[in-house]
Design a protein around this motif. Structure first.
Motif, PDB file in Angstrom:
ATOM      1  N   ILE A 111     -90.413 128.738  22.069  1.00  0.00           N
ATOM      2  CA  ILE A 111     -90.859 127.698  22.998  1.00  0.00           C
ATOM      3  C   ILE A 111     -92.364 127.806  23.236  1.00  0.00           C
ATOM      4  CG2 ILE A 111     -90.796 126.971  25.410  1.00  0.00           C
ATOM      5  CD1 ILE A 111     -87.924 127.311  25.478  1.00  0.00           C
ATOM      6  N   TRP A 118     -77.481 128.610  24.649  1.00  0.00           N
ATOM      7  CA  TRP A 118     -78.702 129.320  24.262  1.00  0.00           C
ATOM      8  C   TRP A 118     -79.927 128.567  24.768  1.00  0.00           C
ATOM      9  CZ3 TRP A 118     -82.556 127.562  20.809  1.00  0.00           C
ATOM     10  CH2 TRP A 118     -83.559 128.500  20.556  1.00  0.00           C
ATOM     11  N   LEU A 119     -79.898 127.238  24.578  1.00  0.00           N
ATOM     12  CA  LEU A 119     -81.047 126.425  24.973  1.00  0.00           C
ATOM     13  C   LEU A 119     -81.287 126.553  26.472  1.00  0.00           C
ATOM     14  CD1 LEU A 119     -83.064 124.479  23.703  1.00  0.00           C
ATOM     15  CD2 LEU A 119     -81.623 122.608  24.492  1.00  0.00           C
ATOM     16  N   TYR A 120     -80.196 126.429  27.249  1.00  0.00           N
ATOM     17  CA  TYR A 120     -80.483 126.451  28.681  1.00  0.00           C
ATOM     18  C   TYR A 120     -80.753 127.850  29.213  1.00  0.00           C
ATOM     19  CZ  TYR A 120     -75.550 127.100  30.431  1.00  0.00           C
ATOM     20  OH  TYR A 120     -74.312 127.551  30.745  1.00  0.00           O
ATOM     21  N   THR A 173     -82.481 129.983  27.522  1.00  0.00           N
ATOM     22  CA  THR A 173     -83.868 130.203  27.142  1.00  0.00           C
ATOM     23  C   THR A 173     -84.820 129.479  28.088  1.00  0.00           C
ATOM     24  OG1 THR A 173     -83.185 130.383  24.849  1.00  0.00           O
ATOM     25  CG2 THR A 173     -85.492 130.004  25.262  1.00  0.00           C
ATOM     26  N   GLY A 204     -85.982 132.884  21.689  1.00  0.00           N
ATOM     27  CA  GLY A 204     -86.116 131.476  22.047  1.00  0.00           C
ATOM     28  C   GLY A 204     -87.375 131.225  22.858  1.00  0.00           C
ATOM     29  N   MET A 232     -75.100 126.678  21.071  1.00  0.00           N
ATOM     30  CA  MET A 232     -76.476 126.184  20.984  1.00  0.00           C
ATOM     31  C   MET A 232     -76.981 125.746  22.351  1.00  0.00           C
ATOM     32  SD  MET A 232     -77.783 126.613  18.156  1.00  0.00           S
ATOM     33  CE  MET A 232     -79.294 125.709  18.406  1.00  0.00           C
TER      34      MET A 232
END
Lengths: 615, 301, 322
Positions: C22, B125-127, B129, C18, B122
Motif C-alpha cells: 500500500i 486480507w484487504l481490510y 491491511t 500488504g 482476499m
C-alpha cells in the motif's frame, strides 16, 4: 439506589481526600515554579548572552546544506563557519572584504585564472577529531576540499548549481564519482582548476570569465570545513560542526535550543573602522578597531510559530526578532509602520530595511491566451491592488515596487517608474475589453498555480487574488501547491499564471536576477524568449562592474518590462525588532534576520534594569 | 425464531423505529437542526445562498454587529456567509464519504460472507491491511495522495479527494461488521429453512439477510458521520481539504491567527457550527440505535 | 499457547506485506520529484539529476531489465520497488528528503517528546474516565448519571481543534498560566496534557460506563442481588472484576499508539514529537518520513492486536483452539 451504603460513603471520603491532596500539591508546585522563575529571570538578564530564535527545524549545521541567508541553519552556521570573503558590515551598497583570505583575489587579464592568498593565522577550533585534540592551521587544501565536497554527487547538495560548469575539471570530477560511487579514492582525485600552489596560495582556473566569483566565494556553502571532522563524524558531522569562526557549538538540544560559545582558538578579527555617514551618530562605530567577538554565548531557541515568538519578545526572553518577508506573514505589533508606543517605552526598536526579496506573479508565455496578448498581461498588472495585499497581510511594511531591479542592487534606477505597477481597475477593464474585441470572444477562465501550500494565509491570498480578477471581469481558478512544487506543477499541467514564494537575490549582482529571464541554458519558468535580452545577458554576465554595465542592465530591465513576462508584485522589506540593550546592530540583507553575532554587544546592566526592575 | 417472524421484523423495523425516534423529544429537536443544516448546505452548495462569500462586505476583522451578524474576517468577508458555505462543504463531504463507506463496506462484507473461500480470504486480507494503518494516518496519507490525483482529466482536489480519503479509510469497520453478520445469519435456522425450501442464495442475501442487517448500516452510518465531520475539519485544517471555498476547518485555521488580535468571532462561528451539527447527528445516531437495535436494552425510565 | 502464538505471528506477515505494498502504491507512484523538494530554485539539470541519483530515485520503478541485461541477473531487482521492500523489511527507513537525517534517527529523537505527552494523557485519562465511568454506572438512572451522560455527549462533540486553540489562547496567551509554545521542561507539557485529557474524557467515560452496565445485565448480578449482596460489594467485587477484561484489552491496545504521539497537540504546542514530524513531512512532501510513519503505525497496530489477542487467549483457553 435510593439509600447509600457505608462503603459508598467511604469511597466518597477517599475521593474528597485525594482531590484535596492533589490541590495542595498543585498549589505548592506552582509557588515553587514562581520563585524559581524569578531567579531564572535574573540569571537570564545578567549573562553576556544574546537570545534569539530560529523558526525552521534544524537538523544539522553543514555548510553545504544550510541553504541561503533566509534559512535558520544559515543564521547559526555563519557564526561557526567562515568563507574566504564576507560582506562589509557597515558599508552600503554591499561590498566584499576578505575573511579567511588575506586580501582580494588577483585576476588574470583574460578573467580565467584567479589567485587567492589565505591568511596564515586561521585555526580550526579544538576538537576530538584532530590527532592531538588541538585545532590545526587552515591551508589552501582545506578550501579545495570543501569545494570538492559540493561537487561530490554523493552529498546531493543543491549548492552544486552555483559551481556547475564554471571550474575546469570539476564537472569531470563529479562525473567520475557518479560512475563509480563506491570508490572512496576518487574523493582525492585532483581537479585541474583547483590547485594549492602553497599552503596559503589557491589558484582557480575557470572555463569562462566569471566576475561574480568573489561573491560566490562569500556564500556560506563555500565555507572551510576540516576533512578530519567530516571523516571522523561521518553521518553525524552535521551535528558536530568544527569551524574556524568566532563561536563553537556548546550544547544542542534537538528542536529546543542551540547554544554557541566563544571559540578560544578564534584568531580575533577587529570591528570595522569605517562605515556610512550616519553610522557614527548611530553609535555603530563605538567599537571600531576593537577585537571581536564581544558576546560570550549565543542562544537560539526553536520557536516555529509567530505568536509565541512575539510573546517571548514582549517578555524579554528574546533580545530581537526579525520579521522576514516572503513566506511568513508575521503579525507585527505595530500601528502603521511604527511600533506601538508602549513597546517603545519598554526599549524596543523597530528597524525596517530593504531586503533582497521580490515577489512576482509569473506568466506562462507559452500559454495561448496569456502568452499571445501583451494587453492582457498589462491589464492583469493593473488589476492587482498591491497596497491592499500589503495592508492586509503585511501590516503595510512593504513598498510597491516600480521597477524590476530592486533598490538593494546598485543597478537600481530610482527614476524608473513602470506605469503598470499602479492599481487601475478601470484601465484594466478597458484593456480587457480590447483584448476580447480582438479575440471575438470572452477570455476563458484562467488557471493559476499558487505556491505556499493550501494552508492558512496562502489560501486567503488566493481568495484575494480571485477577488481582484473578478473585479475586472476575469475568471480565475487557483491550484494550491506547496512552495517547492510550483515548477513541478507547471511542468505537469501548465497553467496561465503562477505565484510562488518569490525571488531572493543570492548575491548582490544583477546577473543573478536576470538569469530568471534568460533562455540560453534550458528554459526559464516564464518560457520567456527574447534574443536581444539573451545577447545582452551573455555580455553583461562576463563584464566587470562599470557604468556601461549599469547602463546595459537598465536596458535589459526595459526589455523585460516591455514584454512583461511577469507582474511585479511586491518588494519586501525586512523588519527587525530588538531591545535597546543590543548594541552595534545594523541590519544586513546578506547575514539574515539576526545578523552576525560577532559584531554585536549586549548591555547587560540595561537588560537587568529593564527586565528585573520591571518585576 | 421462525421464517415469518424474521421477515416481518425486518420490514417493520423502519416505521417503528421512526416512531420511536420522533417520540424522543431530544432526537426530534436534533432532527430539525440537522434538517436546517441540510437546507443551508443545499442552498449554499448550489450558490443560491452565500454565493458571493468572497466579496468584501466591510472592514477587515469587524466585530459582530447588526450589519455583519458574525463579524468579518481578515479580508473583510462576512463570516456568516463563509459559515454557510462551510456547511455545504462539510455536509457534502460527510454524505459522499458515508455513501462510499456504506456501499463499499456492505458490498465487500456481503461478498466475503456470502462467497467465503478465497474471496473471503482476499477481502479479509484487504481490510486487515487497510485497517492496520492507524485511521488518522491512513486518512492523511490518502488525502495527501488524492489531492494531486485526477480521474479522466478531472482533478480530485477538494471535496472529492477528502471524501474519498475518509471513505477509503472508514469502510473497514462496516465491512467487518457486515461480513460477521452475514456469516452469523447464514448459520441461523431460518436461513437454513429457506435454503431447504429451495430459495436461491442471492435471494437469501437480498430478501432475508440484508433486511436483517440493514438497520445496522443505518446506525453505523449515523454514528460514523460525526467522525467524518470532524475528519473533514481536521484535514481542511491541515491544508489537505478544499481550498477554493471555505470549510469550517480552514475557518478555524484562519481564525487561529486572528484570535491573537482579539478577533474571536470566526473561531466561535466555525467551532459552534461543527459542535452543533456533531451533537445533533450524534444524538440522532444514539436514538436510532436505541430504537432499532434489538440488542440494546430498553432504556430505564 | 505456544502454537497459538506462532500461528498468530504468522498471520501478521501477509498484513505487513500488504502495508508495504500500500505504501509503495500510494507514495512511490506519486509524481513527486525529490529534486523539487531539495533544490526547488535550481534550474540547472545536472544538480537535479544527481540528487535523484543519490537517493536511488533514478532507478526504474518495478524491475530493472536494463541492468539485468548488462550485468548479473540479480540486478533486475535494482529497482525502486525492490529497494522499498528491502528497506522496510530490514528497517532501513532511508533518509529524509528535507533534513537529510536518517528517518530512524528522527523517529528516535521524536519518540521521547511524544511519550512525555501521551503517557500522562493516557494515564490521566484512563484513571479519570474509569473512575467517572464507575461512578456513573453505580448511579445509573439517577439525575447525576443522566447529567453526566449528557455532559459526555456534549464533550464528545466539541471539536478538538477549537478546544486546543481556545485553551491555548485563554490559559497560555491571556492568563499566562502556562508557556504558550515549546518544549524543554515539564511546564511545557502541562497544558497540552490537560487539553488531551479534556478532549478524550467524554468518549472514554461513556465507554467505561457502558462496559460496566453491560456487565450488570448478566444473570449472576441479578442472582447476587436476589441473594442480598450489597450493591457496592456487587459492583466492586464482581462486576468490575469481570468488566476488567474489555477494559484491560482497550488499555493494552492503546499503548502502542502512545508512540505515535498526538498530531494536533504536538503541532499546536510545538512539542517536537513524532506527530509534529508527520505534519511537517506532509507539508514538505517528505516521502521517506511519511512512508516510515505509515509502516510503523501499522506495525504498532498489529503488535497491539497481537498483544490483546494473546491476553484473551491466555485468559480464555477456548480461543486457542479456534
Amino acid at each position: 439506589m435510593s439509600c447509600e451504603s457505608a462503603p459508598t460513603r467511604r469511597v466518597r471520603w477517599i475521593a474528597i481526600g485525594a482531590i484535596m491532596l492533589l490541590m495542595t500539591m498543585l498549589i505548592g508546585w506552582l509557588t515553587m515554579m514562581r520563585s524559581e522563575a524569578g531567579q531564572a529571570l535574573r540569571r537570564h538578564a545578567s549573562s553576556n548572552t544574546i537570545y534569539s530564535m530560529y523558526r525552521d527545524r534544524i537538523t544539522g549545521i553543514d555548510p553545504i546544506s544550510v541553504g541561503g541567508y533566509g534559512s535558520s541553519g544559515f543564521a547559526i552556521a555563519i557564526n561557526i563557519y567562515e568563507p574566504l570573503y564576507q560582506y562589509h558590515y557597515l558599508k552600503r551598497p554591499y561590498v566584499l572584504t576578505p575573511c579567511l583570505a588575506a586580501d582580494m583575489p588577483q585576476v588574470s587579464d583574460d578573467g580565467l585564472t584567479w589567485m587567492i592568498t589565505l591568511r596564515d593565522d586561521v585555526r580550526f577550533e579544538d576538537d576530538a577529531c584532530f590527532d592531538s585534540g588541538k585545532g590545526r592551521t587552515v591551508t589552501a587544501a582545506d578550501w579545495i576540499y570543501s569545494c570538492k565536497r559540493i561537487a561530490d554527487p554523493r552529498n546531493a547538495t543543491a549548492a552544486w548549481s552555483l559551481l556547475a560548469e564554471h571550474i575546469v575539471g570539476l564537472d569531470d570530477y563529479r562525473q567520475a564519482i557518479k560512475d563509480d560511487p563506491t570508490n572512496q579514492s576518487l574523493t582525492d582525485a585532483p581537479v585541474e582548476g583547483l590547485t594549492a600552489l602553497s599552503p596559503t596560495q589557491i589558484r582557480i582556473r575557470l572555463t569562462r570569465p566569471w566576475p561574480q566569483l568573489p561573491m560566490v566565494m562569500a556564500e556560506a556553502c563555500l565555507s572551510v570545513v576540516a576533512r578530519e571532522a567530516v571523516e571522523h563524524y561521518g553521518d553525524q558531522f552535521m551535528r558536530h560542526p568544527v569551524g574556524t569562526g568566532p563561536y563553537r557549538l556548546k550544547q544542542w538540544i534537538t528542536d529546543v535550543e542551540i547554544m554557541l560559545e566563544r571559540s578560544p582558538s578564534y584568531r580575533g578579527e577587529t570591528y570595522p573602522t569605517e562605515g556610512e555617514p550616519g553610522d557614527r551618530k548611530a553609535d555603530l562605530l563605538d567599537d571600531a578597531g576593537r577585537k571581536m567577538p564581544f558576546v560570550d554565548e549565543l542562544s537560539f531557541r526553536f520557536i516555529p510559530a509567530a505568536e509565541p515568538t512575539w510573546l517571548m519578545l514582549m517578555q524579554g526572553q528574546l533580545d530581537m526578532h526579525g520579521v522576514p518577508g516572503g513566506k511568513q506573514f508575521d503579525n507585527v505589533m505595530t500601528t502603521g509602520r511604527q511600533l506601538q508606543p508602549d513597546l517603545v517605552k519598554h526599549g524596543l526598536i523597530l528597524t525596517r530595511f530593504p531586503a533582497v526579496f521580490t515577489r512576482w506573479i509569473g506568466f506562462n508565455m507559452n500559454d495561448p491566451i496569456i502568452g499571445s496578448s501583451l494587453k492582457l498581461r498589462q491589464a492583469i498588472s493593473l488589476a492587482i491592488d498591491r497596497e491592499e495585499f500589503n495592508e492586509i497581510f503585511l501590516n503595510g511594511r512593504n513598498d510597491v515596487p516600480t521597477s524590476l531591479i530592486p533598490p538593494v542592487l546598485k543597478e537600481h534606477d530610482p527614476d524608473y517608474i513602470d506605469s503598470f505597477t499602479r492599481f487601475d481597475p478601470d484601465e484594466a477593464r478597458r484593456l480587457i475589453a480590447k483584448v476580447e474585441a480582438e479575440r471575438g470572444e470572452p477570455i476563458p477562465p484562467l488557471r493559476m498555480v499558487l505556491g505556499g501550500g493550501g494552508g492558512g494565509v496562502f489560501r486567503q491570498v488566493g481568495q484575494l487574488i480571485t477577488r481582484w480578477f473578478d473585479n475586472v471581469g476575469l475568471s480565475i481558478q487557483i491550484e494550491y501547491v506547496s512552495e517547492n512544487e510550483v515548477a513541478a506543477a507547471m511542468r505537469r499541467s501548465p497553467a496561465s499564471l503562477f505565484f510562488d514564494a518569490g525571488y531572493g537575490v543570492r548575491y548582490p549582482d544583477v546577473c543573478d536576477l536576470f538569469s530568471h529571464f534568460y533562455s540560453g541554458d534550458g528554459d526559464n519558468r516564464y518560457h520567456y524568449q527574447n534574443k536581444a535580452f539573451d545577447d545582452l545577458y551573455r555580455r553583461v554576465s562576463t563584464m566587470t562592474d562599470s557604468p556601461q554595465r549599469t547602463r546595459l542592465a537598465r536596458q535589459m530591465q526595459q526589455l523585460v518590462m516591455n514584454d512583461r513576462p511577469c507582474v511585479i508584485f511586491l518588494s519586501y522589506n525586512w523588519m527587525s525588532v530588538r531591545y535597546d540593550w543590543l548594541e552595534n546592530f545594523k541590519p544586513h540583507a546578506f547575514y539574515g534576520l539576526h545578523g552576525m553575532a560577532k559584531y554585536l554587544r549586549v548591555d547587560t546592566n540595561l537588560r537587568v534594569r529593564r527586565l528585573v526592575g520591571k518585576e | 425464531m421462525t421464517l415469518s417472524a424474521a421477515t416481518t421484523r425486518g420490514s417493520m423495523a423502519m416505521p417503528r423505529s421512526l416512531r420511536h425516534l420522533l417520540a424522543d423529544r431530544w432526537a426530534a429537536v436534533m432532527l430539525v437542526i440537522v434538517a436546517i443544516y441540510l437546507i443551508i448546505a443545499c442552498a449554499a452548495g448550489t450558490g443560491w445562498l452565500a454565493g458571493n462569500w468572497n466579496d468584501r462586505v466591510g472592514p477587515s476583522m469587524a466585530p459582530p454587529s447588526m450589519q455583519h451578524l458574525l463579524g468579518t474576517d481578515r479580508l473583510g468577508r462576512s463570516v456568516l456567509r463563509k459559515m454557510f458555505v462551510g456547511a455545504a462543504t462539510s455536509v457534502s463531504v460527510t454524505v459522499i464519504a458515508t455513501t462510499i463507506t456504506i456501499s463499499v463496506g456492505a458490498l465487500l462484507g456481503a461478498a466475503a460472507g456470502y462467497f467465503r473461500g478465497w474471496v473471503d480470504h482476499m477481502i479479509v486480507w484487504l481490510y486487515t491491511t487497510v485497517g492496520s494503518v492507524p485511521g488518522l494516518l491512513m486518512m492523511l496519507a490518502l488525502a495527501f495522495v488524492l489531492r494531486d490525483a485526477s480521474v479522466l482529466g478531472m482533478s480530485l482536489r477538494g471535496v472529492p479527494a477528502v471524501s474519498l480519503a475518509i471513505g477509503a479509510t472508514a469502510w473497514v469497520g462496516t465491512c467487518r461488521l457486515i461480513r460477521g453478520e452475514v456469516i452469523k445469519h447464514q448459520q441461523r435456522e431460518y436461513i437454513q429453512a429457506a435454503t431447504a425450501i429451495g430459495c436461491s442464495r442471492a435471494r437469501i442475501i437480498y430478501a432475508h439477510i440484508l433486511p436483517n442487517v440493514g438497520h445496522l448500516l443505518i446506525i453505523k452510518a449515523s454514528l460514523m458521520s460525526v467522525g467524518f465531520i470532524n475528519a473533514e475539519v481536521t484535514l481542511s485544517f491541515l491544508g489537505l481539504g478544499p481550498t477554493d471555498r471555505p470549510s469550517w476547518g480552514t475557518m478555524i485555521d484562519e481564525a487561529r491567527m486572528e484570535i491573537s488580535q482579539g478577533a474571536w468571532w470566526q473561531m466561535a462561528a466555525a467551532a459552534g457550527a461543527v459542535f452543533i451539527l456533531c451533537l445533533a447527528v450524534h444524538v440522532i445516531g444514539d436514538a436510532l440505535r436505541d430504537a432499532m437495535d434489538p440488542k440494546v436494552q430498553p432504556r430505564q425510565s | 499457547m505456544l502454537v497459538y502464538t506462532i500461528r498468530r505471528l504468522i498471520m501478521c506477515v501477509p498484513t505487513l506485506l500488504g502495508v508495504m505494498l500500500i505504501t509503495f502504491v500510494l507514495f512511490r507512484l506519486l509524481p513527486t520529484d525529490i529534486a523539487d523538494e531539495m533544490a526547488p530554485r535550481v534550474r540547472e539539470q545536472s544538480t537535479r539529476e544527481d540528487i535523484r541519483w543519490a537517493f536511488g530515485l533514478d532507478k526504474p520503478m518495478l524491475l530493472n531489465f536494463d541492468a539485468a541485461r548488462d550485468g548479473r541477473w540479480t540486478d533486475v531487482f535494482d529497482s525502486q520497488f525492490a529497494d522499498h521492500f528491502w528497506g522496510l523489511i530490514t528497517f532501513d527507513l532511508g533518509r529524509s528528503w528535507r533534513t537529510h537525517q536518517r528517518v530512524s534517527r528522527m523517529l528516535a529523537d521524536g519518540i521521547g517528546p511524544s511519550l512525555s505527552l501521551t503517557i500522562p494523557i493516557f494515564v490521566g485519562l484512563s484513571i479519570a474516565s474509569i473512575a467517572l465511568g464507575i461512578f456513573a454506572a453505580a448511579r445509573r438512572g439517577t439525575r447525576i448519571d443522566r447529567a453526566m451522560l449528557l455532559g459526555c455527549v456534549v464533550a464528545m462533540n466539541v471539536p478538538m481543534l477549537a478546544l486546543i486553540v481556545i485553551a491555548q489562547y485563554l490559559f497560555a496567551y491571556e492568563m499566562q498560566w502556562f508557556p504558550t509554545y515549546g518544549y524543554g521542561s515539564p511546564r511545557f507539557v502541562i497544558l497540552p496534557v490537560l487539553v488531551g485529557i479534556a478532549a478524550g474524557l467524554g468518549g472514554n467515560v461513556r465507554f467505561y460506563r457502558t462496559v460496566i452496565l453491560d456487565e450488570m445485565h448478566h444473570d449472576y448480578v441479578r442472582t447476587g442481588r436476589a441473594k442480598g449482596v450489597s450493591e457496592s460489594r456487587l459492583l466492586f467485587g464482581h462486576v468490575l472484576r469481570n468488566a476488567m477484561v474489555p477494559i484491560v484489552t482497550r488499555l493494552v491496545m492503546a499503548i502502542p499508539f502512545l508512540m505515535l504521539g498526538s498530531l494536533l497537540l504536538e503541532r499546536f504546542f510545538g512539542i517536537p514529537g513524532v506527530g509534529y514530524m508527520l505534519v511537517e513531512a506532509m507539508s514538505g512532501r517528505d516521502l521517506p518520513v511519511i512512508i516510515a510513519m505509515t509502516y510503523l503505525g501499522a506495525i504498532l497496530f498489529v503488535a497491539g492486536n497481537l498483544a490483546s489477542d494473546l491476553c484473551y487467549a491466555w485468559v480464555d483457553p477456548r480461543i486457542r483452539l479456534q
